[in-house]
Enzyme design. Sequence first.
Site, mmCIF file in Angstrom:
data_model
loop_
_atom_site.group_PDB
_atom_site.id
_atom_site.type_symbol
_atom_site.label_atom_id
_atom_site.label_comp_id
_atom_site.label_asym_id
_atom_site.label_seq_id
_atom_site.Cartn_x
_atom_site.Cartn_y
_atom_site.Cartn_z
ATOM 1 N N CYS A 207 0.844 -1.204 0.000
ATOM 2 C CA CYS A 207 0.000 0.000 0.000
ATOM 3 C C CYS A 207 0.874 1.248 0.000
ATOM 4 C CB CYS A 207 -0.938 0.009 1.209
ATOM 5 S SG CYS A 207 -0.064 0.261 2.759
ATOM 6 N N CYS B 204 3.651 1.619 2.573
ATOM 7 C CA CYS B 204 4.903 0.896 2.277
ATOM 8 C C CYS B 204 5.818 1.775 1.423
ATOM 9 C CB CYS B 204 4.616 -0.401 1.506
ATOM 10 S SG CYS B 204 3.584 -1.572 2.362
ATOM 11 N N ASP C 3 13.294 24.745 -30.414
ATOM 12 C CA ASP C 3 13.953 23.562 -30.963
ATOM 13 C C ASP C 3 14.920 22.913 -29.987
ATOM 14 O OD1 ASP C 3 16.162 25.185 -30.954
ATOM 15 O OD2 ASP C 3 16.242 25.473 -33.119
ATOM 16 N N ASP D 285 8.730 29.908 -30.551
ATOM 17 C CA ASP D 285 9.850 30.316 -31.381
ATOM 18 C C ASP D 285 9.381 30.275 -32.842
ATOM 19 O OD1 ASP D 285 12.598 30.797 -32.174
ATOM 20 O OD2 ASP D 285 12.642 28.691 -32.760
ATOM 21 N N ASP E 218 17.341 27.763 -28.162
ATOM 22 C CA ASP E 218 16.322 28.249 -27.221
ATOM 23 C C ASP E 218 16.514 27.686 -25.817
ATOM 24 O OD1 ASP E 218 14.792 29.682 -29.229
ATOM 25 O OD2 ASP E 218 14.202 27.722 -29.977
#
Length: 744
Positions: free
Chosen positions: A24, A27, A639, A439, A643
């Site tokens: 669960c 844990c 790209d 861009d 950038d």
Amino acid sequence: MSTDTMNSSNSGQQASLQITGMTCAACANRIEKGLNKLEGVSLATVNLALETAQVQYSASSVSLPDLIKKVEQLGYHAKEKEEQRDIGADRKKEVRRQQLKLLVSVLLSLPLLWAMVGHFSFTSWIWVPELFMNPWFQLTLATPVQFIIGWQFYVGAYKALRNGSANMDVLVALGTSAAYFYSLYLTIQSIGSHHHQVDMYYETSSVLITLILMGKLFESLAKGRSSEAIKTLMGLQAKTALVIRDGQEVNIPVEEVVAGDVFLVKPGVKIPVDGIVIEGLSAVDESMLTGESLPAEKRGGDTVIGATLNKNGVLKVRATKVGKETALSQIIKVVEEAQGSKAPIQRVADVISGIFVPIVVGIAVVTFLVWYFAVESGNFSGALEKAIAVLVIACPCALGLATPTSIMAGSGRAAELGILFKGGEHLESTHRIDTILLDKTGTVTKGKPELTDIEVLPSLKNDDKILAWIASAEKNSEHPLAEAVVNGIQERGIELLMTDSFEAIPGHGVKAVIEGQELLIGTRKLMAENGVNIEIALERMGSLEGEGKTAMLVAINGSYAGLIAVADTIKESSKQAVARLKDLGIQVVMITGDNERTAHAIALQAGIQEVFAEVLPEGKANEVKKLQASGKKVAMVGDGINDAPALATADIGMAIGTGTDVAMEAADVTLMRGDLNSIPDAIAMSRKTMSNIKQNLFWALAYNVIGIPIAASGFLAPWLAGAAMALSSVSVVLNALRLQRVKL
């Protein structure tokens, strides 16, 4: 910079562990806390749904065996994560084991359930074999279910308590043991009695264990389904490669290909690994990676990507990236890490589940005391039944599964759509975006100039001949615009001619002699220097430049003959994508280093009103910061190379293209397809995933908030509580899996 990238670079090493034994959210929480306490570990996240841990650590302070040892100390099993196909085999083996245990448990529990159903007055018409009512027969059936099939719950509970915490196993072990041992006490009491004891609780413990096993089996099957995206990607890989070694063509498994190997790719065969074409000419179907339906032409010097399909020619390729370095392996790694990472919203569930179990045990004790001393004074069995129901109904499985299953399903579906989220936190954050910075070059536009306009004076009769002269003159130039002119004219089926002489005039144009005709192609200045009268063309030239095109004048034998225009044209999808973003309520801005006039012309074509023009690469990050300072949540789309500063500064960085290593490193989200529609798709996918997580958390919490008071009030039998608990976990998983069928 994105947190993923920073943590990875600062902490040195990253380990992926496969963990077994978790039951669960508590844990997963305990393992996570234990690993994060180790010296040298900068970040550890544990995913219950994937049963994995991602650990970033410093190799100088802690080692991989130390990490595994810590998990073992906490009472779980861990090993270094293996290849996906091995994990798939392990999961199938585990599912088969669970199915066998469930089958045995069902067979042993059915007679007990049958006997229980026959107890009710409204079901007295159901025939129950006399043997099924015998307490010793019931004890014989219930004991293997409790201590052989249910032993895993005792082991889990012991390990949890030994480490100073409590989990779902503690609740199950407490509830079923109370029912079993109280029934054993009643059975021993019945010795010497001639009447069968009818109010035994053996069926409560056995049916509970059976229902919990059933819930776990459904979860395991669902977890397997939620990894379908990775299985699909794995299936794209080629199995063998035709390698040239010692002058011989040898067919070897793709795993044995090494960088530098030269291999042949025949028509209709998948390219085994990434490489560079040495010889040959062919068209390669790269749609699995780029989304482009038309095959890409490949010749000597071009790069090819593993798992793409060679269509017609034979290619000789030198391997450059193999194994885990290939583009496809990198994509699989990104998807795996995204599915295994933790979204911030999951911390809510972690905090709740961490304190949940002790509170529930407290509520169960109070329930028993209230019923035994106040409501039904002295009725031990009745009070015990209510306490067991509280323990069982409160198991926090659904809470622990609410977030990771949605993240797995959402990121997997996104990957199928060509959208790679680097982590769960980015899948979550994307839905908050209200401003997109696009861009221009390579994002809004194709990033490659194309011939857009050809205008020849009507008085010059043979257009094709003049176009052949223009293309033949430009073919000798190395300028990118010249290549666009040559390609554009050749696409019209016009063949090139030999040039008698050629001269490139830097910054102005070209001069060539073809078939005795002297051609000038270039700027106004070039024409003025050669005495060519271009008055007739100036207005049209200005108009083309106003549309963001680069216009070039053409003169033949000293007289103006016409003009041609080249432009980086917008992608077919740009206008539609911008409209979709606006429909989502998102502000769209274009950012470029280009001049104002060209930038506005391109923006107008794409339907973008706001433009930041003449912005240098380092200035793009500043523009992002300005928008953020005004309270905007900004996504930068570029790209991934020039950038990079802006991508790292933005709340979400999206790299568009074909998923290069640089783009993946710089961005939080990689849009594998050049189609700008991936941007609204990514935002929509994020919104749908977050909505799905909130639904799951709401129902998981509501189920416990409603269920515990009902159980404590005595309106819920323990076996019904067990069924409801199992159903809640399965319903959360099934709701998450709806994301795999999302259509955008």
